[in-house]
Design a protein around this motif. Structure first.
Motif, mmCIF file in Angstrom:
data_model
loop_
_atom_site.group_PDB
_atom_site.id
_atom_site.type_symbol
_atom_site.label_atom_id
_atom_site.label_comp_id
_atom_site.label_asym_id
_atom_site.label_seq_id
_atom_site.Cartn_x
_atom_site.Cartn_y
_atom_site.Cartn_z
ATOM 1 N N HIS A 8 0.802 -1.226 0.000
ATOM 2 C CA HIS A 8 0.000 0.000 0.000
ATOM 3 C C HIS A 8 0.832 1.271 0.000
ATOM 4 O O HIS A 8 0.357 2.316 -0.421
ATOM 5 C CB HIS A 8 -0.934 0.000 1.209
ATOM 6 C CG HIS A 8 -1.680 -1.286 1.361
ATOM 7 N ND1 HIS A 8 -2.670 -1.667 0.494
ATOM 8 C CD2 HIS A 8 -1.540 -2.306 2.250
ATOM 9 C CE1 HIS A 8 -3.129 -2.863 0.843
ATOM 10 N NE2 HIS A 8 -2.453 -3.267 1.897
ATOM 11 N N PHE A 9 2.053 1.190 0.480
ATOM 12 C CA PHE A 9 2.943 2.350 0.516
ATOM 13 C C PHE A 9 3.920 2.283 -0.647
ATOM 14 O O PHE A 9 4.678 1.321 -0.782
ATOM 15 C CB PHE A 9 3.699 2.403 1.842
ATOM 16 C CG PHE A 9 4.816 3.410 1.867
ATOM 17 C CD1 PHE A 9 4.545 4.774 1.723
ATOM 18 C CD2 PHE A 9 6.131 3.007 2.017
ATOM 19 C CE1 PHE A 9 5.571 5.695 1.736
ATOM 20 C CE2 PHE A 9 7.167 3.923 2.037
ATOM 21 C CZ PHE A 9 6.882 5.285 1.891
ATOM 22 N N SER A 10 3.876 3.294 -1.504
ATOM 23 C CA SER A 10 4.781 3.377 -2.654
ATOM 24 C C SER A 10 5.752 4.532 -2.438
ATOM 25 O O SER A 10 5.349 5.621 -1.994
ATOM 26 C CB SER A 10 3.999 3.607 -3.952
ATOM 27 O OG SER A 10 3.120 2.527 -4.211
ATOM 28 N N VAL A 11 7.003 4.310 -2.747
ATOM 29 C CA VAL A 11 8.020 5.349 -2.591
ATOM 30 C C VAL A 11 7.952 6.254 -3.806
ATOM 31 O O VAL A 11 8.619 6.039 -4.818
ATOM 32 C CB VAL A 11 9.419 4.727 -2.413
ATOM 33 C CG1 VAL A 11 10.467 5.817 -2.231
ATOM 34 C CG2 VAL A 11 9.425 3.796 -1.209
ATOM 35 N N GLU A 12 7.101 7.278 -3.701
ATOM 36 C CA GLU A 12 6.865 8.229 -4.791
ATOM 37 C C GLU A 12 6.575 9.600 -4.201
ATOM 38 O O GLU A 12 6.335 9.737 -2.998
ATOM 39 C CB GLU A 12 5.690 7.763 -5.650
ATOM 40 C CG GLU A 12 4.388 7.636 -4.876
ATOM 41 C CD GLU A 12 3.287 6.984 -5.688
ATOM 42 O OE1 GLU A 12 3.603 6.352 -6.716
ATOM 43 O OE2 GLU A 12 2.111 7.107 -5.296
ATOM 44 N N TYR A 13 6.595 10.608 -5.047
ATOM 45 C CA TYR A 13 6.367 11.973 -4.569
ATOM 46 C C TYR A 13 4.905 12.173 -4.182
ATOM 47 O O TYR A 13 3.990 11.664 -4.819
ATOM 48 C CB TYR A 13 6.753 12.990 -5.644
ATOM 49 C CG TYR A 13 8.247 13.181 -5.782
ATOM 50 C CD1 TYR A 13 8.957 13.949 -4.865
ATOM 51 C CD2 TYR A 13 8.939 12.580 -6.835
ATOM 52 C CE1 TYR A 13 10.326 14.121 -4.994
ATOM 53 C CE2 TYR A 13 10.317 12.743 -6.970
ATOM 54 C CZ TYR A 13 11.009 13.514 -6.042
ATOM 55 O OH TYR A 13 12.357 13.676 -6.164
ATOM 56 N N SER A 14 4.708 12.929 -3.127
ATOM 57 C CA SER A 14 3.360 13.247 -2.668
ATOM 58 C C SER A 14 2.730 14.315 -3.553
ATOM 59 O O SER A 14 3.417 15.189 -4.082
ATOM 60 C CB SER A 14 3.411 13.744 -1.222
ATOM 61 O OG SER A 14 2.131 14.149 -0.787
ATOM 62 N N LYS A 15 1.430 14.259 -3.697
ATOM 63 C CA LYS A 15 0.679 15.288 -4.409
ATOM 64 C C LYS A 15 0.110 16.328 -3.446
ATOM 65 O O LYS A 15 -0.561 17.270 -3.879
ATOM 66 C CB LYS A 15 -0.455 14.648 -5.210
ATOM 67 C CG LYS A 15 0.034 13.698 -6.298
ATOM 68 C CD LYS A 15 -1.127 13.063 -7.052
ATOM 69 C CE LYS A 15 -0.632 12.098 -8.123
ATOM 70 N NZ LYS A 15 -1.752 11.450 -8.852
ATOM 71 N N ARG A 16 0.372 16.150 -2.166
ATOM 72 C CA ARG A 16 -0.197 17.033 -1.142
ATOM 73 C C ARG A 16 0.809 18.116 -0.775
ATOM 74 O O ARG A 16 1.971 17.832 -0.479
ATOM 75 C CB ARG A 16 -0.587 16.211 0.092
ATOM 76 C CG ARG A 16 -1.383 16.982 1.130
ATOM 77 C CD ARG A 16 -1.892 16.034 2.210
ATOM 78 N NE ARG A 16 -2.934 15.152 1.683
ATOM 79 C CZ ARG A 16 -2.844 13.844 1.626
ATOM 80 N NH1 ARG A 16 -1.751 13.239 2.060
ATOM 81 N NH2 ARG A 16 -3.823 13.115 1.139
ATOM 82 N N CYS A 17 0.383 19.362 -0.805
ATOM 83 C CA CYS A 17 1.228 20.480 -0.390
ATOM 84 C C CYS A 17 1.185 20.618 1.128
ATOM 85 O O CYS A 17 0.103 20.633 1.727
ATOM 86 C CB CYS A 17 0.769 21.784 -1.024
ATOM 87 S SG CYS A 17 1.081 21.883 -2.798
#
Length: 539
Positions: free
Chosen positions: A325-334
């Motif tokens: 469920h956890f992917s090492v990727e950039y967040s879209k949340r500011c």
């Protein structure tokens, strides 16, 4: 680092009460018909929801505390609650309990029911589960009802349960990342950020916190930090929610960390719990309409705590471990990036320890460094390793008697905590001196790490801004600086300062309307009022 160049968090557990009134009780009667008439009280189907097979079960609870009205088509003394259980791949779970709601609801004994409700006829769905986002719970709810009705050869209105009322209540939400073990130790070790935060809060009147540690099986098996709303504000001044930060392994810890087993690495999560958000009977849930603010505050707390601990927060597989469920990727949340609130405490402790070391005799200094590094030695071994005589070793022990103990000729540190702290200093005194110097400089308004902080923190530092009164519905900006109503004066221009703050506030993922509603209070405003409404200066 910009405001959203950090790793994305993943949902873990969720607990919420969603309210639906658009169609009154019609959805409740429809579920009752599906469960009782179509499935005779129990139904089970399997369906592919796009990510694999889900097991969906439907049943009911007849022993509720709800008495039907005389006009209700219910042939029993209690109104039923209906349940849908959905289990998906990768431990995705969603439980939905459907309860009828109307005004003046009573128990079977005639006593008035007391429970939160928005008013009118409708349905409350108690939602509990894990590893799904808010939107995914709504999707699983809809798909489950459609699959159940399709297998029963009937229809279920697709318009039902599409739009939860904004007053619906969220009582628990946890976001998490998974860390390599080495990085997790920066959170839970004796000099880690959890302990630093505890020391920070120890001197703050009115704060409340609980720190629980479990080192059975492995150091850092489960360390959890409960923060009251006031304690949360000590970390980030405009945070307003009680929450729990925890770093934890599985109940049965893997012996070794391996690259092919994500569960051998610990999680670090930050969770909102209604029980932590207030005192006694005055705890508060979060409204469904404020869910994005909730997620922003949780992710903001998690990412900033990692930063303060010295853990890199950009997506990197040498820091983070992917799971189902956890992917090492950039967040879209500011989010906002804020300065570590603990440096003052850390600087005080480190400077004091360095001062103690600087006053020691050479023999005592050598003894401390040796014992801290080796864990403990006998007198003759210490004399041989340090080059001092037995008599000098005895005098050195007397000099540092508050830090070391003699157990039948074995000289060792008084406690493991003291040993670790002395060892850190002994191994890199120059680095620690520079660290302390940087932090003291920060206290003197020399911003040594401004590039790492977010725009909102930099604006707050620049104009000495504090947020106040966020819980009473009328937030205030307090400026410990002199401002000016006129641009022609040398002091910072009030309107310009507020516009800079507005831009920084929104860049950190916060609601623009909230900032516009703030009051402000300055140390002084030349040629103008020292206090007023922010929106008057943003036109």
């Amino acid at each position: 680092m910009s405001q959203n160049e950090h790793v994305a968090t993943a949902f873990h557990e969720v607990d919420m009460f969603l309210w639906f009134t658009e169609h009154g009780l019609s959805p409740y009667w429809a579920i009752g018909n599906l469960c009782i008439n179509a499935y005779d009280g129990y139904g089970e189907v399997f369906a592919d929801m796009g990510d694999g097979d889900w097991r969906i079960r439907l049943n009911y609870n007849a022993e509720t505390g709800i008495a039907p009205r005389e006009s209700d088509p219910i042939g029993s003394e209690r109104a039923y609650e209906f349940k849908v259980h959905a289990d998906g791949p990768g431990e995705q779970k969603a439980d939905f309990v459907f309860s009828p709601r109307w005004d003046d609801q009573k128990k079977p004994d005639g006593e008035q029911m007391r429970r939160p409700w928005c008013g009118g006829e409708g349905v409350q769905i108690h939602v509990q589960g894990s590893n799904l986002t808010y939107d995914e719970y709504l999707y699983v709810l809809q798909r489950s009802l459609q699959e159940l009705s399709t297998h029963a050869g009937t229809d279920f209105n697709r318009r039902y349960f599409n739009s939860p009322r904004p007053e619906s209540n969220i009582v628990t939400t946890e976001l998490y990342v998974r860390l390599v073990r080495e990085m997790s130790m920066k959170l839970v070790r004796s000099s880690g950020i959890f302990m630093k935060i505890m020391h920070l809060l120890a001197d703050q009147e009115g704060t409340e916190w609980v720190y629980k540690g479990d080192n059975t099986d492995i150091v850092g098996k489960r360390h959890a930090f409960d923060l009251s709303p006031k304690a949360s504000r000590e970390l980030v001044s405009d945070h307003r929610l009680g929450k729990r930060a925890k770093c934890y392994h599985l109940k049965y810890v893997r012996e070794e960390e391996t690259s092919d087993d994500p569960l051998s690495s610990p999680k670090f999560g930050v969770a909102f719990h209604k029980s932590l958000n207030g005192i006694g009977s005055k705890t508060r849930s979060v409204k469904w309409s404020d869910r994005n603010d909730l997620l922003r505050e949780l992710e903001e707390t998690l990412i900033n705590m990692l930063r303060w601990a010295g853990v890199p927060v950009t997506p990197d597989l040498t820091t983070f471990v992917e799971d189902d469920h956890f992917s090492v990727e950039y967040s879209k949340r500011c989010i906002g990036l804020f300065s570590d609130p603990t440096p003052e405490i850390e600087a005080d402790q480190e400077v004091q320890m360095l001062r103690v070391l600087s006053r020691l005799s050479p023999s005592a200094d050598a003894l401390l460094r040796t014992v801290a590094t080796d864990g403990g030695q006998r007198y003759d071994e210490l004399a041989e390793d340090t080059g001092y005589s037995i008599s000098q070793i005895y005098r050195a022990i007397d000099e540092v008697s508050e830090l070391v103990v003699n157990e039948n000729g074995l000289v060792k540190m008084f406690s493991e905590k003291v040993r670790q702290e002395i060892q850190v200093i002994a191994e890199s005194v120059e680095d620690r001196v520079m660290s302390a110097a940087d932090r003291v400089a920060q206290l003197c308004n020399v911003e040594t790490r401004s590039a790492a902080d977010g725009a909102l923190q930099q604006w707050m530092n620049k104009y000495a801004v504090e947020f106040e009164g966020l819980d009473d519905g009328r937030g205030r900006l307090r400026f410990d600086t002199i401002l000016s109503e006129l641009k022609s004066l040398s002091d910072p221009h009030l309107a310009t300062v507020l516009r800079e703050g507005f831009d920084a506030w929104t860049s950190a993922g916060r609601d623009a309307l909230d900032f516009e509603k703030f009051e402000y209070k300055a140390k002084a405003v030349r040629c103008g009022s020292d206090a007023g409404m922010v929106r008057q200066h943003l036109r």
